[in-house]
Scaffold this motif. Structure first.
Motif, short mmCIF file in Angstrom:
data_model
loop_
_atom_site.label_atom_id
_atom_site.label_comp_id
_atom_site.label_asym_id
_atom_site.label_seq_id
_atom_site.Cartn_x
_atom_site.Cartn_y
_atom_site.Cartn_z
N PRO A 122 -13.09 8.23 -5.12
CA PRO A 122 -11.93 7.32 -5.10
C PRO A 122 -11.08 7.44 -6.36
CG PRO A 122 -13.87 6.16 -4.31
CD PRO A 122 -14.35 7.47 -4.86
N GLY A 123 -11.73 7.55 -7.53
CA GLY A 123 -10.98 7.69 -8.77
C GLY A 123 -10.18 8.98 -8.81
N ALA A 124 -10.77 10.09 -8.32
CA ALA A 124 -10.05 11.37 -8.29
C ALA A 124 -8.85 11.29 -7.36
CB ALA A 124 -11.00 12.49 -7.85
N LEU A 125 -9.01 10.62 -6.22
CA LEU A 125 -7.90 10.47 -5.28
C LEU A 125 -6.78 9.63 -5.87
CD1 LEU A 125 -9.84 9.89 -1.92
CD2 LEU A 125 -8.74 11.99 -2.70
N ILE A 126 -7.13 8.58 -6.62
CA ILE A 126 -6.11 7.76 -7.27
C ILE A 126 -5.33 8.59 -8.28
CG2 ILE A 126 -5.78 5.85 -8.90
CD1 ILE A 126 -8.10 4.41 -7.46
N GLN A 127 -6.02 9.43 -9.06
CA GLN A 127 -5.33 10.29 -10.03
C GLN A 127 -4.37 11.24 -9.32
OE1 GLN A 127 -7.70 11.98 -13.38
NE2 GLN A 127 -9.42 11.00 -12.36
N ILE A 128 -4.80 11.79 -8.20
CA ILE A 128 -3.94 12.71 -7.44
C ILE A 128 -2.73 11.98 -6.89
CG2 ILE A 128 -3.83 14.08 -5.32
CD1 ILE A 128 -6.79 14.86 -5.89
N ARG A 129 -2.94 10.78 -6.34
CA ARG A 129 -1.81 10.03 -5.80
C ARG A 129 -0.80 9.69 -6.89
NH1 ARG A 129 -0.26 5.04 -6.95
NH2 ARG A 129 -2.37 4.21 -6.67
N ARG A 130 -1.28 9.35 -8.08
CA ARG A 130 -0.38 9.03 -9.18
C ARG A 130 0.39 10.26 -9.65
NH1 ARG A 130 -4.55 5.18 -12.68
NH2 ARG A 130 -4.22 3.27 -11.46
N LEU A 176 -17.03 11.73 7.50
CA LEU A 176 -15.66 11.68 8.03
C LEU A 176 -15.21 10.24 8.26
CD1 LEU A 176 -13.14 13.02 9.26
CD2 LEU A 176 -14.37 13.14 11.43
N ARG A 177 -16.10 9.37 8.71
CA ARG A 177 -15.72 8.00 9.04
C ARG A 177 -15.23 7.23 7.81
NH1 ARG A 177 -21.31 6.48 11.84
NH2 ARG A 177 -21.94 7.64 9.96
N ASP A 178 -15.61 7.67 6.63
CA ASP A 178 -15.22 6.97 5.40
C ASP A 178 -13.92 7.49 4.79
OD1 ASP A 178 -17.60 5.53 5.60
OD2 ASP A 178 -18.69 6.98 4.36
N MET A 179 -13.48 8.67 5.20
CA MET A 179 -12.42 9.34 4.47
C MET A 179 -11.06 8.66 4.60
SD MET A 179 -13.66 11.77 2.68
CE MET A 179 -14.93 10.57 2.38
N GLY A 180 -10.70 8.21 5.80
CA GLY A 180 -9.42 7.53 5.96
C GLY A 180 -9.34 6.28 5.11
N GLY A 181 -10.45 5.53 5.06
CA GLY A 181 -10.50 4.34 4.23
C GLY A 181 -10.37 4.65 2.75
N GLN A 184 -6.75 5.26 1.94
CA GLN A 184 -6.03 4.00 1.86
C GLN A 184 -6.33 3.27 0.56
OE1 GLN A 184 -7.19 2.20 5.69
NE2 GLN A 184 -5.02 2.29 6.27
N ARG A 185 -7.60 3.24 0.16
CA ARG A 185 -7.99 2.58 -1.08
C ARG A 185 -7.30 3.22 -2.29
NH1 ARG A 185 -14.28 2.72 -1.55
NH2 ARG A 185 -13.71 2.18 -3.70
N ALA A 186 -7.07 4.53 -2.21
CA ALA A 186 -6.42 5.24 -3.31
C ALA A 186 -4.91 5.06 -3.30
CB ALA A 186 -6.78 6.72 -3.26
N GLY A 187 -4.37 4.36 -2.29
CA GLY A 187 -2.95 4.08 -2.25
C GLY A 187 -2.12 5.05 -1.44
N PHE A 188 -2.74 5.92 -0.65
CA PHE A 188 -1.98 6.86 0.17
C PHE A 188 -1.46 6.18 1.42
CE2 PHE A 188 -4.48 9.90 -2.31
CZ PHE A 188 -3.51 10.83 -2.63
N ALA A 189 -0.28 6.58 1.83
CA ALA A 189 0.30 6.11 3.08
C ALA A 189 0.03 7.13 4.18
CB ALA A 189 1.80 5.91 2.91
N LEU A 190 0.02 6.65 5.41
CA LEU A 190 -0.14 7.51 6.59
C LEU A 190 -1.36 8.43 6.47
CD1 LEU A 190 3.62 8.53 6.96
CD2 LEU A 190 2.47 6.58 8.00
#
Length: 295
Positions: A122-130, A176-181, A184-190
């Protein structure tokens, strides 16, 4: 006190550094994922001028995108110096959990078969989104939960029989079931997450293990045993693998599940979900269906 992560990041770096010379001969999974990411990018009518590839290995994604899409070369962020040197320029050494990316600097970030080794995904995804500009795109591939399921089962049974207990030998992977969530937690849209399974055959389990080592996929678990595996355990695992997972030709199969992620940095122009209770018509009327119970 900070608890240790699931993965030993230093061990991962050492394994990848040792494999930097052999990885180009065993990178079929990375090349497959890179081509799939490029295919998905080709379906988007948009140009991306500032691109970064996280966990770049030896530059497969950068080369794939450069061959198919005109424009500036992607920035490759490789996990070790030897791999960064093998990437096309520009390339830098960077850890996926501490990305040296300026906020809002990129309109596309990719990653192929690297993020599944992040202790803090989740932290890595947040960094990427930023690091993305508004309405920027994130495309990634990572290994999923069914990866190497045959090897995992063979080791568990072999260690139970020969050593009287089981130690972690195959790294855990994402569900896979966790990835969409997570997106979203990292702030990505769609956010979108889907997967595919690839089956690869080998002469035997030992050939598979040699290939994994050449890929830099040695056991990266922080809780792994530091002792050398017992020979009787190793050969019993290979025998179990052959008994349970060999085809009629005697070759054994290995499953690799690849999860693909897609998410956008939020922007006001993007489609927004409707507010609860804002529908103007009943679903049954829209479908012209009778409201009746199933019998």
């Amino acid at each position: 006190m900070t608890s240790p992560g699931i993965f030993d990041r230093n061990q991962i770096s050492r394994a990848l550094a040792r494999a930097s010379g052999t990885l180009p001969a065993t990178d079929f999974l990375i090349r497959h994922a890179a081509e799939e990411l490029a295919d998905r990018l080709g379906g988007i009518r948009r140009e991306f001028s500032r691109v970064a590839d996280v966990g770049a290995h030896h530059g497969v994604v950068a080369r794939t995108l450069a061959a198919r899409f005109p424009g500036p070369a992607p920035l490759s962020l490789a996990p070790t110096l030897s791999l960064a040197k093998a990437c096309p320029k520009p390339a830098v050494v960077a850890d996926a959990e501490a990305l040296p990316l300026k906020q809002g600097a990129f309109d596309l970030v990719t990653s192929a078969l690297s993020l599944h080794f992040a202790n803090d995904l989740p932290g890595a995804l947040i960094q990427i989104r930023r690091a993305l500009r508004p309405d920027g795109l994130f495309l990634a591939a990572l290994l999923g939960g069914d990866t190497l399921i045959e090897l995992r089962q063979a080791f568990m049974q072999a260690e139970s029989e020969t050593a009287g207990g089981v130690s972690p030998r195959v790294f855990p992977t994402a569900d896979l079931r966790d990835m969409g969530g997570l997106l979203q937690r990292a702030g990505f849209a769609l956010p979108v997450a889907d997967s595919e399974q690839l089956t690869v055959t080998y002469a035997d389990a030992l050939a598979l293990m040699r290939d994994l080592k050449a890929m830099g996929a040695a056991n990266p678990l922080a809780a792994r045993s530091r002792r050398f595996m017992r020979r009787d355990t190793l050969f019993r695992a290979a025998a179990i693998y052959a008994e349970r997972f060999a085809g009629v030709d005697g070759r054994v199969r290995a499953t690799f599940e690849i999860i693909y992620l897609c998410g956008w940095s939020p922007h006001e122009s993007q489609q927004q979900p409707a507010k609860p209770g804002s529908a103007k018509a009943r679903l049954a009327d829209a479908l012209k269906a009778k409201e009746q119970g199933f019998r």
